[in-house]
Enzyme design. Structure first.
Site, short mmCIF file in Angstrom:
data_model
loop_
_atom_site.label_atom_id
_atom_site.label_comp_id
_atom_site.label_asym_id
_atom_site.label_seq_id
_atom_site.Cartn_x
_atom_site.Cartn_y
_atom_site.Cartn_z
CB ALA A 253 73.95 95.38 35.44
CD GLU B 34 59.63 101.16 31.94
OE1 GLU B 34 60.45 101.05 32.88
OE2 GLU B 34 58.48 101.61 32.08
CG ASN C 35 68.49 93.53 26.72
OD1 ASN C 35 68.99 92.40 26.59
ND2 ASN C 35 68.72 94.28 27.78
CE1 TYR D 151 63.99 91.37 34.31
CE2 TYR D 151 64.18 92.34 32.12
CZ TYR D 151 64.56 92.29 33.45
OH TYR D 151 65.51 93.15 33.92
C1 LIG Z 1 70.37 90.28 31.12
C2 LIG Z 1 71.43 89.90 32.18
C3 LIG Z 1 71.14 90.65 33.49
C4 LIG Z 1 71.36 88.37 32.41
O1 LIG Z 1 72.29 88.05 33.44
P1 LIG Z 1 72.82 86.53 33.67
O2 LIG Z 1 73.34 86.44 35.06
O3 LIG Z 1 73.75 86.16 32.59
O4 LIG Z 1 71.49 85.69 33.52
P2 LIG Z 1 71.25 84.19 34.08
O5 LIG Z 1 72.50 83.39 33.98
O6 LIG Z 1 70.59 84.28 35.42
O7 LIG Z 1 70.23 83.62 32.97
C5 LIG Z 1 68.86 83.63 33.20
C6 LIG Z 1 68.08 83.52 31.91
O8 LIG Z 1 68.24 84.72 31.13
C7 LIG Z 1 68.19 84.40 29.74
N1 LIG Z 1 69.47 84.77 29.15
C8 LIG Z 1 70.51 85.37 29.78
N2 LIG Z 1 71.50 85.63 28.89
C9 LIG Z 1 71.08 85.19 27.68
C10 LIG Z 1 71.64 85.20 26.37
N3 LIG Z 1 72.86 85.69 26.13
N4 LIG Z 1 70.90 84.67 25.37
C11 LIG Z 1 69.67 84.17 25.59
N5 LIG Z 1 69.08 84.13 26.82
C12 LIG Z 1 69.77 84.64 27.85
C13 LIG Z 1 67.95 82.91 29.66
O9 LIG Z 1 66.53 82.73 29.63
C14 LIG Z 1 68.52 82.42 30.98
O10 LIG Z 1 67.96 81.20 31.41
P3 LIG Z 1 68.52 79.77 30.83
O11 LIG Z 1 70.00 79.83 30.94
O12 LIG Z 1 67.88 78.79 31.74
O13 LIG Z 1 68.07 79.70 29.42
C15 LIG Z 1 72.88 90.25 31.67
O14 LIG Z 1 73.04 89.71 30.37
C16 LIG Z 1 73.19 91.74 31.64
O15 LIG Z 1 73.66 92.31 32.64
N6 LIG Z 1 72.95 92.37 30.48
C17 LIG Z 1 73.25 93.83 30.33
C18 LIG Z 1 72.35 94.67 31.20
C19 LIG Z 1 70.88 94.42 30.92
O16 LIG Z 1 70.47 94.22 29.78
N7 LIG Z 1 70.07 94.46 31.99
C20 LIG Z 1 68.65 94.28 31.91
C21 LIG Z 1 68.05 95.64 31.68
S1 LIG Z 1 66.30 95.52 31.50
#
Ligand SMILES: CC(C)(COP(=O)(O)OP(=O)(O)OC[C@H]1O[C@@H](n2cnc3c(N)ncnc32)[C@H](O)[C@@H]1OP(=O)(O)O)[C@@H](O)C(=O)NCCC(=O)NCCS
Length: 159
Positions: free
Chosen positions: A81, A114, A119, A126
């Site tokens: 997260a 998972e 999402n 991933y």
């Molecule tokens: C999913 C999550 C961990 C991503 O965190 P983040 O620090 O914003 O991600 P990053 O900045 O490292 O982005 C990495 C890649 O993720 C994808 N990504 C992240 N947010 C995205 C969005 N809003 N829309 C589309 N792609 C997204 C993209 O592929 C991105 O790469 P790019 O920018 O080169 O296209 C965050 O949105 C989160 O905490 N979500 C809620 C909890 C969750 O869903 N956890 C995963 C449970 S399986």
């Protein structure tokens, strides 16, 4: 929108009991069904050798965390997260890259996780790392809330 320049000076550190309140705040902000305070407290007090809790820290603030397990050459990403205000700055990529390096160093041969079918941000993340769908778990996150099972081999794809 693509990730901005990665946040500088991030550190990857084991989560400690003193991090608990900050982590719980993020957990509650990020998940509909958050892990409980009791679960975190017990896990940090009595750590299991195969479970790993790590935070990303930036200037004394926790900006994300990851939980994973490595057991019999099989690893699982159990939780990941990043708080809303710190998203799209490469923190999840940093956490995942750091965890995959540890998994490789500890002879993990394959990694599973998972993710909710709904999402998409997490699925895009991933996929960038080479994870691919290998199954589906019906009602995994509640009624009608299915999860995909993603898998990847351990060759590290650092992005
Ligand atoms: C999913 C999550 C961990 C991503 O965190 P983040 O620090 O914003 O991600 P990053 O900045 O490292 O982005 C990495 C890649 O993720 C994808 N990504 C992240 N947010 C995205 C969005 N809003 N829309 C589309 N792609 C997204 C993209 O592929 C991105 O790469 P790019 O920018 O080169 O296209 C965050 O949105 C989160 O905490 N979500 C809620 C909890 C969750 O869903 N956890 C995963 C449970 S399986």
């Amino acid at each position: 929108m693509r990730t901005q320049n990665p946040l500088p000076n991030l550190t990857f550190e084991p989560m400690g009991s003193c991090d608990l309140q900050e982590v719980l705040k993020i957990e509650n902000e990020c998940f509909e069904n958050p892990w409980s305070e009791t679960y975190y407290t017990l896990s940090l007090k009595r750590p299991r050798s195969y479970e790993h809790f790590y935070v990303a820290r930036h200037e004394n603030t926790i900006v994300g965390y990851i939980v994973f397990s490595i057991l019999h050459e099989e690893a699982h990403i159990l939780n990941l997260a990043v708080p809303i205000v710190y998203r799209r700055q490469g923190i999840a990529k940093y956490l995942l890259t750091s965890a995959l390096k540890m998994i490789q160093a500890q002879d993990g041969h394959e990694v599973f996780l998972e993710v909710a079918v709904s999402n998409l941000p997490a699925q895009y993340l991933y996929r960038q790392f080479g994870f691919r769908i290998c199954g589906i778990r019906k009602n995994y996150y509640g009624r009608y809330k299915d999860a995909y099972v993603f898998r990847k081999g351990v060759e590290i794809h650092v992005v």
